[in-house]
Design a protein around this motif. Structure first.
Motif, PDB file in Angstrom:
ATOM      1  N   TRP A  33       0.821  -1.214   0.000  1.00  0.00           N
ATOM      2  CA  TRP A  33       0.000   0.000   0.000  1.00  0.00           C
ATOM      3  C   TRP A  33       0.853   1.262   0.000  1.00  0.00           C
ATOM      4  CZ3 TRP A  33      -4.188  -1.169  -2.062  1.00  0.00           C
ATOM      5  CH2 TRP A  33      -4.878  -2.342  -1.756  1.00  0.00           C
ATOM      6  N   SER A  34       2.009   1.218   0.640  1.00  0.00           N
ATOM      7  CA  SER A  34       2.914   2.375   0.599  1.00  0.00           C
ATOM      8  C   SER A  34       3.401   2.622  -0.815  1.00  0.00           C
ATOM      9  CB  SER A  34       4.122   2.144   1.516  1.00  0.00           C
ATOM     10  OG  SER A  34       3.743   2.120   2.861  1.00  0.00           O
ATOM     11  N   ALA A  35       3.861   1.560  -1.469  1.00  0.00           N
ATOM     12  CA  ALA A  35       4.369   1.694  -2.839  1.00  0.00           C
ATOM     13  C   ALA A  35       3.283   2.208  -3.777  1.00  0.00           C
ATOM     14  CB  ALA A  35       4.910   0.355  -3.336  1.00  0.00           C
ATOM     15  N   GLN A  52      -8.210   6.641  -2.232  1.00  0.00           N
ATOM     16  CA  GLN A  52      -8.894   5.387  -1.950  1.00  0.00           C
ATOM     17  C   GLN A  52      -9.529   4.804  -3.211  1.00  0.00           C
ATOM     18  OE1 GLN A  52     -11.973   5.495   1.026  1.00  0.00           O
ATOM     19  NE2 GLN A  52     -11.876   3.291   1.330  1.00  0.00           N
ATOM     20  N   ARG A  53     -10.088   5.642  -4.054  1.00  0.00           N
ATOM     21  CA  ARG A  53     -10.679   5.148  -5.305  1.00  0.00           C
ATOM     22  C   ARG A  53      -9.608   4.580  -6.238  1.00  0.00           C
ATOM     23  NH1 ARG A  53     -13.869   9.513  -4.219  1.00  0.00           N
ATOM     24  NH2 ARG A  53     -12.640  10.968  -5.456  1.00  0.00           N
ATOM     25  N   VAL A  58      -8.134  -1.122  -0.971  1.00  0.00           N
ATOM     26  CA  VAL A  58      -7.596  -0.676   0.321  1.00  0.00           C
ATOM     27  C   VAL A  58      -8.748  -0.177   1.193  1.00  0.00           C
ATOM     28  CG1 VAL A  58      -7.092   1.724  -0.371  1.00  0.00           C
ATOM     29  CG2 VAL A  58      -5.763   0.647   1.440  1.00  0.00           C
ATOM     30  N   SER A  59      -8.725  -0.567   2.455  1.00  0.00           N
ATOM     31  CA  SER A  59      -9.757  -0.102   3.375  1.00  0.00           C
ATOM     32  C   SER A  59      -9.382   1.294   3.872  1.00  0.00           C
ATOM     33  CB  SER A  59      -9.873  -1.056   4.568  1.00  0.00           C
ATOM     34  OG  SER A  59      -8.736  -0.947   5.400  1.00  0.00           O
ATOM     35  N   PRO A  60     -10.368   2.067   4.309  1.00  0.00           N
ATOM     36  CA  PRO A  60     -10.054   3.394   4.859  1.00  0.00           C
ATOM     37  C   PRO A  60      -9.058   3.320   6.019  1.00  0.00           C
ATOM     38  CG  PRO A  60     -12.408   3.184   4.535  1.00  0.00           C
ATOM     39  CD  PRO A  60     -11.813   1.828   4.277  1.00  0.00           C
ATOM     40  N   VAL A  62      -6.673   1.044   6.621  1.00  0.00           N
ATOM     41  CA  VAL A  62      -5.326   0.726   6.143  1.00  0.00           C
ATOM     42  C   VAL A  62      -4.725   1.926   5.417  1.00  0.00           C
ATOM     43  CG1 VAL A  62      -4.020  -0.724   4.524  1.00  0.00           C
ATOM     44  CG2 VAL A  62      -5.668  -1.764   6.086  1.00  0.00           C
ATOM     45  N   LEU A  63      -5.527   2.623   4.608  1.00  0.00           N
ATOM     46  CA  LEU A  63      -5.012   3.790   3.895  1.00  0.00           C
ATOM     47  C   LEU A  63      -4.629   4.897   4.875  1.00  0.00           C
ATOM     48  CD1 LEU A  63      -4.264   5.212   1.302  1.00  0.00           C
ATOM     49  CD2 LEU A  63      -6.673   5.887   1.047  1.00  0.00           C
ATOM     50  N   THR A  64      -5.453   5.120   5.872  1.00  0.00           N
ATOM     51  CA  THR A  64      -5.139   6.126   6.896  1.00  0.00           C
ATOM     52  C   THR A  64      -3.826   5.791   7.591  1.00  0.00           C
ATOM     53  OG1 THR A  64      -7.460   6.671   7.273  1.00  0.00           O
ATOM     54  CG2 THR A  64      -5.928   7.181   9.058  1.00  0.00           C
ATOM     55  N   ASN A  65      -3.672   4.536   7.993  1.00  0.00           N
ATOM     56  CA  ASN A  65      -2.446   4.106   8.672  1.00  0.00           C
ATOM     57  C   ASN A  65      -1.227   4.246   7.747  1.00  0.00           C
ATOM     58  OD1 ASN A  65      -0.938   2.938  10.835  1.00  0.00           O
ATOM     59  ND2 ASN A  65      -0.938   1.003   9.718  1.00  0.00           N
ATOM     60  N   THR A  66      -1.389   3.879   6.497  1.00  0.00           N
ATOM     61  CA  THR A  66      -0.295   3.976   5.521  1.00  0.00           C
ATOM     62  C   THR A  66       0.124   5.420   5.331  1.00  0.00           C
ATOM     63  OG1 THR A  66      -1.030   1.975   4.376  1.00  0.00           O
ATOM     64  CG2 THR A  66       0.375   3.496   3.134  1.00  0.00           C
ATOM     65  N   LEU A  67      -0.839   6.312   5.144  1.00  0.00           N
ATOM     66  CA  LEU A  67      -0.520   7.730   4.944  1.00  0.00           C
ATOM     67  C   LEU A  67       0.134   8.335   6.185  1.00  0.00           C
ATOM     68  CD1 LEU A  67      -3.710   8.794   2.981  1.00  0.00           C
ATOM     69  CD2 LEU A  67      -1.375   8.641   2.082  1.00  0.00           C
ATOM     70  N   ARG A  68      -0.313   7.928   7.364  1.00  0.00           N
ATOM     71  CA  ARG A  68       0.302   8.428   8.604  1.00  0.00           C
ATOM     72  C   ARG A  68       1.756   7.978   8.708  1.00  0.00           C
ATOM     73  NH1 ARG A  68      -4.702   7.319  12.675  1.00  0.00           N
ATOM     74  NH2 ARG A  68      -5.848   9.219  12.204  1.00  0.00           N
ATOM     75  N   ARG A  69       2.004   6.707   8.389  1.00  0.00           N
ATOM     76  CA  ARG A  69       3.375   6.194   8.452  1.00  0.00           C
ATOM     77  C   ARG A  69       4.263   6.898   7.426  1.00  0.00           C
ATOM     78  NH1 ARG A  69       3.970   0.131   7.916  1.00  0.00           N
ATOM     79  NH2 ARG A  69       6.067   0.603   8.678  1.00  0.00           N
ATOM     80  N   LEU A  70       3.732   7.133   6.231  1.00  0.00           N
ATOM     81  CA  LEU A  70       4.511   7.834   5.203  1.00  0.00           C
ATOM     82  C   LEU A  70       4.769   9.282   5.615  1.00  0.00           C
ATOM     83  CD1 LEU A  70       2.841   6.390   1.988  1.00  0.00           C
ATOM     84  CD2 LEU A  70       5.184   5.977   2.779  1.00  0.00           C
ATOM     85  N   GLU A  71       3.790   9.888   6.264  1.00  0.00           N
ATOM     86  CA  GLU A  71       3.971  11.258   6.761  1.00  0.00           C
ATOM     87  C   GLU A  71       5.017  11.285   7.877  1.00  0.00           C
ATOM     88  OE1 GLU A  71       1.355  15.036   8.443  1.00  0.00           O
ATOM     89  OE2 GLU A  71       0.435  13.044   8.409  1.00  0.00           O
ATOM     90  N   ASP A  72       4.927  10.345   8.795  1.00  0.00           N
ATOM     91  CA  ASP A  72       5.904  10.267   9.888  1.00  0.00           C
ATOM     92  C   ASP A  72       7.316  10.052   9.356  1.00  0.00           C
ATOM     93  OD1 ASP A  72       3.860  10.610  11.723  1.00  0.00           O
ATOM     94  OD2 ASP A  72       3.761   8.477  12.286  1.00  0.00           O
ATOM     95  N   GLY A  73       7.434   9.302   8.279  1.00  0.00           N
ATOM     96  CA  GLY A  73       8.732   9.031   7.680  1.00  0.00           C
ATOM     97  C   GLY A  73       9.274  10.176   6.838  1.00  0.00           C
ATOM     98  N   GLY A  74       8.436  11.177   6.587  1.00  0.00           N
ATOM     99  CA  GLY A  74       8.874  12.328   5.797  1.00  0.00           C
ATOM    100  C   GLY A  74       8.697  12.161   4.304  1.00  0.00           C
TER     101      GLY A  74
END
Length: 120
Positions: A33-35, A52-53, A58-60, A62-74
Motif C-alpha cells: 500500500w505504501s508503494a 482510496q478510489r 484498500v480499506s479506509p 489501512v489507507l489512513t495508517n499507511t498515509l500516517r506512516r509515510l507522513e511520519d517518515g517524511g
C-alpha cells in the motif's frame, strides 16, 4: 552494502544487520500500500477519497495508517484547508519524490514480468 551514517548516531547503516534502523524504512517502503500510495501521489496532491478510489481494495483504516506512516517518515505531507467539511490533501515531499522513481521502476517491472512469475 553499507553507508556511513550522516547523523553520527551509528558508524554505518547496513540493511542486512538486524538492529539497523534501515529495516524500518525498508519495511515501510516495501509495503504494497505504501508503494501504491506513493505512485498515486506522483501526479500531484490528492485528497483521501481520490487515493482510496485509485488504490482499489484498500480499506479506509489501512489507507489512513499507511498515509500516517509515510507522513511520519517524511515521504508525504498532509495539508488541512479550513473549510466545511475539512479539505485535506496529501502530497509527496522531496524525499517522497526521490523514492518514487525506484518504486515506479519496481511497479513497471512487476507488470511487465507478471506472466513469468508463478502464483504467490
Amino acid at each position: 552494502m553499507t553507508a556511513t551514517c550522516a547523523t553520527g548516531q551509528h558508524d554505518e547503516h547496513d540493511v542486512y544487520a538486524a538492529q539497523c534502523p534501515c529495516r524500518e524504512v525498508l519495511d515501510l517502503l516495501a509495503n504494497k500500500w505504501s508503494a501504491l500510495a506513493i505512485g498515486a501521489l506522483e501526479a500531484g496532491p490528492r485528497r483521501f477519497g481520490a487515493l482510496q478510489r485509485q488504490l482499489e481494495g484498500v480499506s479506509p483504516k489501512v489507507l489512513t495508517n499507511t498515509l500516517r506512516r509515510l507522513e511520519d517518515g517524511g515521504f508525504v505531507s498532509r495539508t488541512v484547508y479550513p473549510a466545511v467539511p475539512l479539505h485535506v490533501e496529501y502530497e509527496l515531499t522531496a524525499l517522497g519524490r526521490g523514492v518514487a522513481r525506484p518504486l515506479a521502476a519496481l511497479r513497471s517491472w512487476v507488470e511487465e514480468h507478471l506472466h513469468e512469475i508463478g502464483p504467490a
